[in-house]
Design a protein around this motif. Structure first.
Motif, PDB file in Angstrom:
ATOM      1  N   SER A 244       0.839  -1.199   0.000  1.00 27.55           N
ATOM      2  CA  SER A 244       0.000   0.000   0.000  1.00 27.55           C
ATOM      3  C   SER A 244       0.877   1.253   0.000  1.00 27.55           C
ATOM      4  CB  SER A 244      -0.910   0.018   1.237  1.00 27.55           C
ATOM      5  OG  SER A 244      -1.824  -1.043   1.211  1.00 27.55           O
ATOM      6  N   SER A 245       0.312   2.337  -0.497  1.00 24.42           N
ATOM      7  CA  SER A 245       0.950   3.649  -0.373  1.00 24.42           C
ATOM      8  C   SER A 245       0.173   4.444   0.670  1.00 24.42           C
ATOM      9  CB  SER A 245       0.937   4.375  -1.720  1.00 24.42           C
ATOM     10  OG  SER A 245      -0.403   4.665  -2.115  1.00 24.42           O
ATOM     11  N   VAL A 246       0.704   5.597   1.058  1.00 22.91           N
ATOM     12  CA  VAL A 246       0.022   6.414   2.067  1.00 22.91           C
ATOM     13  C   VAL A 246      -1.338   6.871   1.540  1.00 22.91           C
ATOM     14  CG1 VAL A 246       0.181   8.472   3.519  1.00 22.91           C
ATOM     15  CG2 VAL A 246       2.241   7.172   2.996  1.00 22.91           C
ATOM     16  N   VAL A 247      -1.406   7.209   0.261  1.00 25.80           N
ATOM     17  CA  VAL A 247      -2.677   7.640  -0.327  1.00 25.80           C
ATOM     18  C   VAL A 247      -3.694   6.502  -0.298  1.00 25.80           C
ATOM     19  CG1 VAL A 247      -3.794   8.577  -2.387  1.00 25.80           C
ATOM     20  CG2 VAL A 247      -1.491   9.307  -1.796  1.00 25.80           C
ATOM     21  N   MET A 248      -3.236   5.271  -0.533  1.00 25.92           N
ATOM     22  CA  MET A 248      -4.139   4.122  -0.466  1.00 25.92           C
ATOM     23  C   MET A 248      -4.671   3.936   0.949  1.00 25.92           C
ATOM     24  SD  MET A 248      -2.248   1.318  -2.933  1.00 25.92           S
ATOM     25  CE  MET A 248      -3.401   0.009  -2.503  1.00 25.92           C
ATOM     26  N   LEU A 249      -3.831   4.150   1.949  1.00 32.87           N
ATOM     27  CA  LEU A 249      -4.288   4.039   3.336  1.00 32.87           C
ATOM     28  C   LEU A 249      -5.334   5.099   3.654  1.00 32.87           C
ATOM     29  CD1 LEU A 249      -1.055   3.268   5.403  1.00 32.87           C
ATOM     30  CD2 LEU A 249      -2.816   1.693   4.616  1.00 32.87           C
ATOM     31  N   ILE A 250      -5.108   6.315   3.169  1.00 35.63           N
ATOM     32  CA  ILE A 250      -6.086   7.396   3.383  1.00 35.63           C
ATOM     33  C   ILE A 250      -7.429   7.004   2.778  1.00 35.63           C
ATOM     34  CG2 ILE A 250      -6.660   9.787   2.810  1.00 35.63           C
ATOM     35  CD1 ILE A 250      -3.639  10.371   2.858  1.00 35.63           C
ATOM     36  N   GLN A 251      -7.383   6.433   1.574  1.00 36.56           N
ATOM     37  CA  GLN A 251      -8.620   6.009   0.907  1.00 36.56           C
ATOM     38  C   GLN A 251      -9.299   4.877   1.665  1.00 36.56           C
ATOM     39  OE1 GLN A 251      -8.932   2.964  -1.080  1.00 36.56           O
ATOM     40  NE2 GLN A 251     -10.893   3.430  -2.068  1.00 36.56           N
ATOM     41  N   GLN A 252      -8.507   3.934   2.168  1.00 39.72           N
ATOM     42  CA  GLN A 252      -9.083   2.793   2.893  1.00 39.72           C
ATOM     43  C   GLN A 252      -9.740   3.217   4.203  1.00 39.72           C
ATOM     44  OE1 GLN A 252      -5.885  -0.031   3.362  1.00 39.72           O
ATOM     45  NE2 GLN A 252      -5.556  -0.190   1.145  1.00 39.72           N
ATOM     46  N   TYR A 253      -9.084   4.117   4.936  1.00 36.37           N
ATOM     47  CA  TYR A 253      -9.612   4.517   6.243  1.00 36.37           C
ATOM     48  C   TYR A 253     -10.806   5.474   6.130  1.00 36.37           C
ATOM     49  CZ  TYR A 253      -5.807   2.371   8.891  1.00 36.37           C
ATOM     50  OH  TYR A 253      -4.951   1.467   9.472  1.00 36.37           O
ATOM     51  N   SER A 254     -10.937   6.165   5.009  1.00 30.18           N
ATOM     52  CA  SER A 254     -11.996   7.171   4.906  1.00 30.18           C
ATOM     53  C   SER A 254     -13.236   6.678   4.177  1.00 30.18           C
ATOM     54  CB  SER A 254     -11.458   8.412   4.177  1.00 30.18           C
ATOM     55  OG  SER A 254     -11.024   8.089   2.863  1.00 30.18           O
ATOM     56  N   GLN A 255     -13.177   5.508   3.530  1.00 29.88           N
ATOM     57  CA  GLN A 255     -14.317   5.064   2.734  1.00 29.88           C
ATOM     58  C   GLN A 255     -15.360   4.354   3.589  1.00 29.88           C
ATOM     59  OE1 GLN A 255     -13.046   2.250  -0.230  1.00 29.88           O
ATOM     60  NE2 GLN A 255     -12.346   0.757   1.262  1.00 29.88           N
ATOM     61  N   GLY A 256     -16.575   4.329   3.102  1.00 32.83           N
ATOM     62  CA  GLY A 256     -17.662   3.644   3.793  1.00 32.83           C
ATOM     63  C   GLY A 256     -18.299   4.480   4.875  1.00 32.83           C
ATOM     64  N   PHE A 257     -19.449   4.022   5.347  1.00 34.16           N
ATOM     65  CA  PHE A 257     -20.184   4.759   6.380  1.00 34.16           C
ATOM     66  C   PHE A 257     -19.464   4.736   7.725  1.00 34.16           C
ATOM     67  CE2 PHE A 257     -23.745   3.462   3.493  1.00 34.16           C
ATOM     68  CZ  PHE A 257     -24.039   4.739   3.049  1.00 34.16           C
ATOM     69  N   GLU A 258     -18.632   3.723   7.945  1.00 35.76           N
ATOM     70  CA  GLU A 258     -17.902   3.609   9.207  1.00 35.76           C
ATOM     71  C   GLU A 258     -16.459   4.074   9.081  1.00 35.76           C
ATOM     72  OE1 GLU A 258     -19.215   2.785  12.123  1.00 35.76           O
ATOM     73  OE2 GLU A 258     -21.160   2.709  11.113  1.00 35.76           O
ATOM     74  N   GLY A 259     -16.136   4.770   7.994  1.00 34.78           N
ATOM     75  CA  GLY A 259     -14.774   5.261   7.798  1.00 34.78           C
ATOM     76  C   GLY A 259     -14.337   6.221   8.895  1.00 34.78           C
ATOM     77  N   ASN A 260     -13.063   6.175   9.221  1.00 34.83           N
ATOM     78  CA  ASN A 260     -12.512   7.034  10.270  1.00 34.83           C
ATOM     79  C   ASN A 260     -11.886   8.267   9.617  1.00 34.83           C
ATOM     80  OD1 ASN A 260     -11.223   8.205  12.448  1.00 34.83           O
ATOM     81  ND2 ASN A 260     -10.534   6.261  13.303  1.00 34.83           N
ATOM     82  N   LEU A 261     -12.679   9.312   9.456  1.00 34.08           N
ATOM     83  CA  LEU A 261     -12.195  10.521   8.801  1.00 34.08           C
ATOM     84  C   LEU A 261     -11.105  11.215   9.613  1.00 34.08           C
ATOM     85  CD1 LEU A 261     -15.499  12.111   7.440  1.00 34.08           C
ATOM     86  CD2 LEU A 261     -13.851  10.680   6.238  1.00 34.08           C
ATOM     87  N   GLY A 262     -11.184  11.110  10.935  1.00 28.42           N
ATOM     88  CA  GLY A 262     -10.170  11.730  11.775  1.00 28.42           C
ATOM     89  C   GLY A 262      -8.806  11.114  11.555  1.00 28.42           C
ATOM     90  N   TYR A 263      -8.753   9.786  11.529  1.00 25.98           N
ATOM     91  CA  TYR A 263      -7.481   9.088  11.318  1.00 25.98           C
ATOM     92  C   TYR A 263      -6.965   9.319   9.896  1.00 25.98           C
ATOM     93  CZ  TYR A 263      -3.983   5.428  11.928  1.00 25.98           C
ATOM     94  OH  TYR A 263      -2.796   4.740  12.027  1.00 25.98           O
ATOM     95  N   ALA A 264      -7.879   9.302   8.926  1.00 21.66           N
ATOM     96  CA  ALA A 264      -7.487   9.559   7.537  1.00 21.66           C
ATOM     97  C   ALA A 264      -6.933  10.972   7.386  1.00 21.66           C
ATOM     98  CB  ALA A 264      -8.689   9.355   6.609  1.00 21.66           C
TER      99      ALA A 264
END
Length: 292
Positions: A244-264
């Motif tokens: 994964s790249s950092v951008v991929m991690l941001i996308q993974q953590y922020s997607q979906g209704f339960e995404g963690n926008l704070g961590y992203a």
């Protein structure tokens, strides 16, 4: 009339200024604010202080992503800084059929990154073109796991980025070479300087500013890589998510209704500072070279 003269410039400035504030400045400020919360896409969040940044220190996936980004940058930087310059010097010459080679080198740039990555995914698959031809020629006994091995997948993505970027940076160098005086090359040739000496002592110093600019662009692009790794890995970041790249991690953590926008958002701030460091270093290097 005076009122009209004073008001007229603002009519032109306000649309661009509004766009800048709404789509650039406010999202940046909002990202910083969200990084100190546990916000979700639905339901909002509460202030959590530095907990998101503390969690980053123990995130193994982030360590892999940062390592991948650094390797990406270290490999891409020399290739995409030197090779396009050599190509630009070659295609600058007025030879029969040289237009064909200019077009061939630039064609990958025009193609969509997603389309190119999908083509490479098909070529590098276990039953793809590369493995199929290698097996028929007897070079390998079984398919090479280009898309399932951690390091082969990473370097396949790097190869794709280099292949696609050669033509783009070649065009930038072609524009810069137009500012290098031909009389310098002619005078050096008369004095007996070889083509290599003219390249190192005239061409490279003449395009030094462009090389620094290209190095900055490459560094930023490599640290923010997404499409190549995402598509070649099938969207899962390779084996164990280690590609994964950092951008991929941001996308993974922020997607979906339960995404963690704070961590992203905290990841986004880390990516910002990781990206700024090589930019400042290269800019400082350029200033030192200019003052020398």
């Amino acid at each position: 009339m005076r009122y009209q003269r004073w008001f007229s410039p603002w009519v032109l400035v306000v649309p661009a200024l509004t766009w800048l504030l709404v789509f650039n400045l406010w999202p940046s400020i909002n990202t910083v604010i969200l990084s100190f919360t546990n916000a979700r896409p639905i339901g909002g969040g509460t202030f959590v202080g530095l907990k998101n940044f503390e969690a980053l220190l123990h995130d193994e996936q982030l360590r892999y992503a940062l390592l991948n980004s650094v390797i990406y940058m270290v490999v891409c930087l020399p290739f995409l800084t030197i090779v396009p310059l050599a190509l630009a010097v070659l295609v600058e010459k007025k030879l029969p059929g040289i237009t064909f080679f200019r077009t061939a080198f630039y064609t990958p740039v025009v193609a969509s990154a997603v389309v190119v990555a999908l083509i490479w995914q098909w070529i590098l698959d276990d039953r793809g073109l590369v493995n199929g031809m290698a097996e028929k020629l007897g070079v390998i006994s079984g398919p090479l796991p280009f898309l399932s091995d951690q390091w082969l997948l990473l370097f396949s993505a790097i190869s794709l980025t280099i292949w696609k970027g050669l033509g783009y940076y070649m065009i930038i160098y072609l524009a810069a070479l137009g500012n290098v005086g031909r009389e310098l090359h002619e005078a050096a040739a008369v004095d007996g300087a070889s083509a290599f000496r003219r390249f190192t002592n005239i061409t490279i110093p003449g395009v030094r500013g462009t090389m620094i600019l290209i190095a900055i662009l490459i560094s930023v692009s490599a640290l923010r890589v997404f499409s190549e790794l995402f598509i070649l890995s099938g969207g899962n970041g390779g084996p164990g998510g280690r590609d994964s790249s950092v951008v991929m991690l941001i996308q993974q953590y922020s997607q979906g209704f339960e995404g963690n926008l704070g961590y992203a958002s905290a990841l986004s701030i880390v990516l910002f500072f990781v990206t700024v460091v090589p930019m400042l270093a290269l800019a400082r290097l350029n200033r030192k070279a200019a003052d020398a």
